[in-house]
Design a protein around this motif. Structure first.
Motif, PDB file in Angstrom:
ATOM      1  N   LEU A 145       0.695  -1.618   0.183  1.00 19.04           N
ATOM      2  CA  LEU A 145       0.252  -0.220  -0.122  1.00 19.04           C
ATOM      3  C   LEU A 145       1.077   1.308   0.170  1.00 19.04           C
TER       4      LEU A 145
ATOM      5  N   PHE B  15      -3.701   6.581   0.214  1.00 18.44           N
ATOM      6  CA  PHE B  15      -4.704   5.740   1.038  1.00 18.44           C
ATOM      7  C   PHE B  15      -5.643   5.906   2.152  1.00 18.44           C
TER       8      PHE B  15
ATOM      9  N   PRO C 287      -8.769   5.916   3.588  1.00 16.29           N
ATOM     10  CA  PRO C 287      -8.366   5.793   5.203  1.00 16.29           C
ATOM     11  C   PRO C 287      -8.102   6.078   5.803  1.00 16.29           C
TER      12      PRO C 287
ATOM     13  N   ARG D  73      -5.943   8.347   5.082  1.00 16.13           N
ATOM     14  CA  ARG D  73      -5.496  10.308   4.807  1.00 16.13           C
ATOM     15  C   ARG D  73      -5.891  10.835   5.790  1.00 16.13           C
TER      16      ARG D  73
ATOM     17  N   LEU E  43     -10.172  26.157   1.424  1.00 19.22           N
ATOM     18  CA  LEU E  43     -10.333  25.315   0.403  1.00 19.22           C
ATOM     19  C   LEU E  43     -10.769  27.338  -0.688  1.00 19.22           C
TER      20      LEU E  43
ATOM     21  N   TRP F 132     -18.093  21.388  -3.211  1.00 15.94           N
ATOM     22  CA  TRP F 132     -18.113  19.979  -3.281  1.00 15.94           C
ATOM     23  C   TRP F 132     -17.419  18.930  -2.225  1.00 15.94           C
TER      24      TRP F 132
ATOM     25  N   ILE G  27     -19.696  15.484  -0.923  1.00 11.07           N
ATOM     26  CA  ILE G  27     -18.848  14.702  -0.481  1.00 11.07           C
ATOM     27  C   ILE G  27     -18.788  14.077   0.442  1.00 11.07           C
TER      28      ILE G  27
ATOM     29  N   LYS H  10     -22.271  11.844   1.116  1.00 14.09           N
ATOM     30  CA  LYS H  10     -22.628  10.817  -0.349  1.00 14.09           C
ATOM     31  C   LYS H  10     -21.671   9.929   0.675  1.00 14.09           C
TER      32      LYS H  10
ATOM     33  N   ARG I 121      -7.331  -2.936  -0.317  1.00 11.76           N
ATOM     34  CA  ARG I 121      -7.553  -1.701  -1.404  1.00 11.76           C
ATOM     35  C   ARG I 121      -8.869  -2.030  -1.359  1.00 11.76           C
TER      36      ARG I 121
ATOM     37  N   GLU J 276     -11.173  -0.048   0.287  1.00 10.94           N
ATOM     38  CA  GLU J 276     -10.568   2.040   0.186  1.00 10.94           C
ATOM     39  C   GLU J 276     -11.978   1.945  -1.381  1.00 10.94           C
TER      40      GLU J 276
ATOM     41  N   VAL K  42     -15.444   2.787  -0.596  1.00  8.08           N
ATOM     42  CA  VAL K  42     -16.400   3.365  -0.234  1.00  8.08           C
ATOM     43  C   VAL K  42     -16.257   4.382  -0.858  1.00  8.08           C
ATOM     44  N   LEU K  43     -15.069   4.508  -1.830  1.00  5.14           N
ATOM     45  CA  LEU K  43     -15.015   5.416  -3.469  1.00  5.14           C
ATOM     46  C   LEU K  43     -16.161   5.191  -4.068  1.00  5.14           C
TER      47      LEU K  43
ATOM     48  N   LYS L 154     -18.707   4.750  -3.780  1.00  7.92           N
ATOM     49  CA  LYS L 154     -19.801   6.142  -3.884  1.00  7.92           C
ATOM     50  C   LYS L 154     -19.806   7.016  -4.490  1.00  7.92           C
ATOM     51  N   LEU L 155     -18.817   7.456  -5.002  1.00  6.30           N
ATOM     52  CA  LEU L 155     -18.503   8.977  -5.858  1.00  6.30           C
ATOM     53  C   LEU L 155     -18.002   8.014  -7.488  1.00  6.30           C
ATOM     54  N   ASP L 156     -18.552  10.074  -7.800  1.00  5.78           N
ATOM     55  CA  ASP L 156     -18.068   9.566  -8.553  1.00  5.78           C
ATOM     56  C   ASP L 156     -17.201   9.544  -9.367  1.00  5.78           C
TER      57      ASP L 156
ATOM     58  N   GLU M 276     -15.670  12.507 -10.844  1.00  4.84           N
ATOM     59  CA  GLU M 276     -15.764  13.798 -10.819  1.00  4.84           C
ATOM     60  C   GLU M 276     -15.207  14.125  -9.313  1.00  4.84           C
ATOM     61  N   GLU M 277     -16.684  13.643  -8.614  1.00  2.00           N
ATOM     62  CA  GLU M 277     -16.037  13.735  -7.150  1.00  2.00           C
ATOM     63  C   GLU M 277     -14.806  12.885  -6.591  1.00  2.00           C
TER      64      GLU M 277
ATOM     65  N   TRP N  15     -12.346  15.672  -7.146  1.00  2.00           N
ATOM     66  CA  TRP N  15     -11.988  16.145  -5.513  1.00  2.00           C
ATOM     67  C   TRP N  15     -12.074  16.505  -4.061  1.00  2.00           C
ATOM     68  N   LEU N  16     -12.427  15.123  -4.220  1.00  2.00           N
ATOM     69  CA  LEU N  16     -11.727  14.696  -2.688  1.00  2.00           C
ATOM     70  C   LEU N  16     -10.281  14.684  -3.099  1.00  2.00           C
ATOM     71  N   THR N  17      -9.234  14.000  -4.042  1.00  2.00           N
ATOM     72  CA  THR N  17      -8.165  14.365  -3.319  1.00  2.00           C
ATOM     73  C   THR N  17      -7.605  15.657  -3.565  1.00  2.00           C
ATOM     74  N   ARG N  18      -8.300  16.179  -4.190  1.00  2.00           N
ATOM     75  CA  ARG N  18      -7.324  17.487  -4.528  1.00  2.00           C
ATOM     76  C   ARG N  18      -7.925  18.093  -3.124  1.00  2.00           C
ATOM     77  N   ILE N  19      -9.214  18.449  -2.687  1.00  2.00           N
ATOM     78  CA  ILE N  19      -9.270  18.775  -1.678  1.00  2.00           C
ATOM     79  C   ILE N  19      -8.111  18.420  -0.272  1.00  2.00           C
ATOM     80  N   LEU N  20      -8.206  17.279  -0.337  1.00  2.00           N
ATOM     81  CA  LEU N  20      -7.263  16.807   0.739  1.00  2.00           C
ATOM     82  C   LEU N  20      -6.034  17.222   0.340  1.00  2.00           C
TER      83      LEU N  20
END
Lengths: 153, 153
Positions: free
Chosen positions: A17, A22, A24, A26, A136, A143, A147, A150, B126, B129, B132-133, B135-137, B139-140, B143-148
């Motif tokens: 990993l 990953f 969870p 993060r 942000l 978003w 997110i 969801k 994995r 994970e 969980v993901l 649940k998102l499309d 695009e979401e 955005w999640l990666t970018r926001i984190l």
DNA sequence: TGCAAATGGTTACATATGTAACTATAACGT
DNA sequence: ACGTTATAGTTACATATGTAACCATTTGCA
């Protein structure tokens, strides 16, 4: 001298990993960092834990809840709530009486002292949240809310 | 009978937090839920904790790290790492030797048994994970990666 | 009624985690 | 070379948290 920081030879076969990507992991780091920053504001000053503060926050909004209802609203289990309440009542921040028609239930509310503390801590907590969200822009904020909705739903 | 679930009379003056819209709280719930779901997959079966698993995950990628380096990469403190390592070495999943040129440092790596377990757990983690993901499309997810990234940077 | 099952809450025990103090070794400045 | 300071890691203690067992009361239903 031993090799260091070099990826293990067997990387390809073992597919380890990448913790830093990953989700969870993060989330866990981010959540702990933020919660701890806020807690630092009040833990020492008021000698109160995060769980106790959450109980107070719920009672500030919903007066007269039972311990079980507090547990529902804080997503804590009933033992954790029981312990938090024991300390809060002891510290004179929460008032506990017995429900009229059901002697098992407690009826909980903030005391005057509880309200005083609440009114000092709540704005600090909100300010910290704003600091985090200031990283942000408006679009990212929107978003994020979407997110989280969801992922939790 | 006592009033229930009615907002406290003093709501307006006191401006209580709405926990369910408070970012730190939401992150905390979400993070715990996800981590626990994954941990349930392996904790009982392998008798290993989340912190121990994280140490193993790092050693799977970076062979020969010292305990301090493991601490850096896992964002755990050195005491937590020390304890995790004690259990992992005891369980025969991690090999600990002494650094050639510095007798303070340990040189850590997974044992054969450690690799076997890693290779069973990593795919499960994995897979969770992905659940969980899912649940998102797309695009979401982006955005999640970018926001984190922005929140942690 | 009256008794089994459910509910609200606490207690007890085991385990986990954070903080500070400690040991051993290494690095640094003189 | 040598004393001071820094670093790697462990130990000890206090506190927090999760799980299960427990008491008291209430509910459901024969």
């Amino acid at each position: 001298m031993t090799a260091k920081r070099k990826p293990a030879p067997a990387t390809a076969e073992h597919a380890p990993l990448q913790l830093e990507h990953f989700l969870p992991y993060r989330l866990s780091i981010l959540s702990n960092t933020i919660s701890q920053t806020i807690a630092d504001d009040y833990q020492r000053r008021y000698d109160i834990s995060v769980t106790e503060w959450r109980v107070m926050a719920v009672l500030a909004r919903f007066d007269g809840l039972s311990a079980r209802e507090v547990a529902e609203r804080t997503a804590m289990d009933k033992v954790a709530v029981s312990r938090a309440l024991a300390r809060l009542v002891e510290a004179g921040r929460v008032n506990r009486s017995i429900h009229d028609g059901d002697k098992r239930r407690s009826v909980l509310s903030l005391t005057e002292a509880g309200w005083v503390m609440h009114d000092e801590v709540a704005p600090m907590a909100r300010a910290r949240e704003r600091e985090v969200l200031a990283k942000l822009d408006a679009e990212e904020c929107a978003w994020l809310t979407r997110i989280l909705d969801k992922l939790q739903g």
